[in-house]
Design an enzyme around this catalytic site. Structure first.
Site, PDB file in Angstrom:
ATOM      1  N   GLU A 152      -1.027   4.976  25.097  1.00 29.92           N
ATOM      2  CA  GLU A 152      -1.058   5.274  23.767  1.00 29.92           C
ATOM      3  C   GLU A 152      -0.219   3.876  23.191  1.00 29.92           C
ATOM      4  O   GLU A 152       0.731   3.418  23.724  1.00 29.92           O
ATOM      5  CB  GLU A 152      -0.267   6.342  23.298  1.00 29.92           C
ATOM      6  CG  GLU A 152      -0.478   6.700  21.947  1.00 29.92           C
ATOM      7  CD  GLU A 152       0.041   8.107  21.438  1.00 29.92           C
ATOM      8  OE1 GLU A 152      -0.558   9.153  22.030  1.00 29.92           O
ATOM      9  OE2 GLU A 152       1.385   8.074  20.728  1.00 29.92           O
ATOM     10  N   GLU A 177       4.315   4.409  13.718  1.00 29.97           N
ATOM     11  CA  GLU A 177       4.503   5.857  13.146  1.00 29.97           C
ATOM     12  C   GLU A 177       5.237   5.879  11.988  1.00 29.97           C
ATOM     13  O   GLU A 177       6.349   4.838  12.225  1.00 29.97           O
ATOM     14  CB  GLU A 177       5.088   6.802  14.559  1.00 29.97           C
ATOM     15  CG  GLU A 177       3.984   6.886  15.659  1.00 29.97           C
ATOM     16  CD  GLU A 177       4.563   8.094  16.470  1.00 29.97           C
ATOM     17  OE1 GLU A 177       4.367   9.373  16.110  1.00 29.97           O
ATOM     18  OE2 GLU A 177       5.137   7.565  17.340  1.00 29.97           O
TER      19      GLU A 177
END
Length: 276
Positions: free
Chosen positions: A103, A107
């Site tokens: 990943e 964020e």
């Protein structure tokens, strides 16, 4: 080969000979009623509202996974108001919820809209978080966020400015799996007793995170969603993970593709930047 949008959408870039193209086809993993896709306007809007019954927020993703060696990008406007407790994001993942996922993340942590967190995971292991101050409130207007990655480096850019670059070193783990592009809005206030995103207040609900001008690599690796589910038993994650609670809902049909052809990617230059 066929890809997610017409070949005429491809935009050449000096560090990406295959270019990028507009993302026109998405799937929604849960609560499609909270995700509004406007392909003709090139916009996706995700709503979080705790006041309805059942699960809140929504998560959309590309219909295909992409190989290292190119870039993804989107122009994003964060939700307005007091967003404490919420996490809204743009990230690449080999398969969300898989224990051995690779990943790469942007964020946004709702208690501070003047910062963004970057991170990457390899085989399910993260712990590489960095917080980057932003010279703006991310909810005031749209801003451009880009992730570029290959076998040598990962770069994160905001409005064209490089905010982080990680280079691969011999013997260190590295994200190498083909990855979907994901985005979601969710309540993360129970993580670390609220210290990560803050405590959720909800006084300005509903919250809407808007994405536009989303671009993805022109070379697609994965098969269509239904075929992915059929192969889940022998793939990266159990079939139960592939079904993702309420089932992925296709927003637009994906074009077919030749995965064998897609898997052939030439090595690119050391620089992996993408212009806004």
């Amino acid at each position: 080969m066929a890809s997610e949008s017409e070949s005429s959408n491809a935009v050449p870039h000096p560090h990406h000979p295959y270019g990028t193209e507009t993302l026109t086809h998405i799937a929604v993993d849960y609560r499609p009623e909270a995700c509004r896709h406007e392909p003709h306007a090139g916009e996706i809007h995700v709503t979080y509202d705790h006041r309805h019954r059942g699960r809140d927020g929504s998560r959309w993703r590309s219909r295909r996974r992409f190989l290292p060696g190119s870039a993804v990008a989107a122009t994003i406007r964060a939700p307005a108001g007091d967003t404490s407790g919420l996490n809204y994001n743009l990230y690449l993942s080999s398969l969300e919820c898989s224990r051995d996922m690779d990943e790469i993340d942007f964020e946004f942590l709702g208690h501070d809209k003047r910062a963004v967190q970057t991170n990457y995971h390899v085989q399910g292991g993260g712990g590489r978080e960095q917080i980057h101050p932003l010279p703006f409130d991310s909810s005031d207007d749209f801003h451009h966020y880009a992730i570029a990655w290959d076998a040598k480096a990962i770069e994160w850019r905001v409005d064209g400015e490089l905010i982080r670059r990680e280079e691969r070193h011999e013997g260190e783990p590295w994200p190498e799996k083909p990855m979907y592009l994901y985005a979601s809005v969710w309540d993360a206030s129970d993580i670390d007793e609220g210290r990560w995103t803050g405590k959720y207040h909800g006084r300005d609900a509903p919250y809407v995170c808007s994405y536009k001008d989303v671009v993805v690599p022109t070379i697609a690796f994965s098969v269509e969603e239904e075929e992915e589910r059929q192969d889940a038993g022998a793939g990266d994650a159990p079939a139960a993970v592939m079904e993702q609670e309420e089932g992925a809902v296709a927003i637009a049909p994906a074009a077919g593709g030749d995965a064998a052809t897609a898997a052939v990617v030439e090595e690119e230059a050391d620089a992996v930047a993408i212009a806004p």
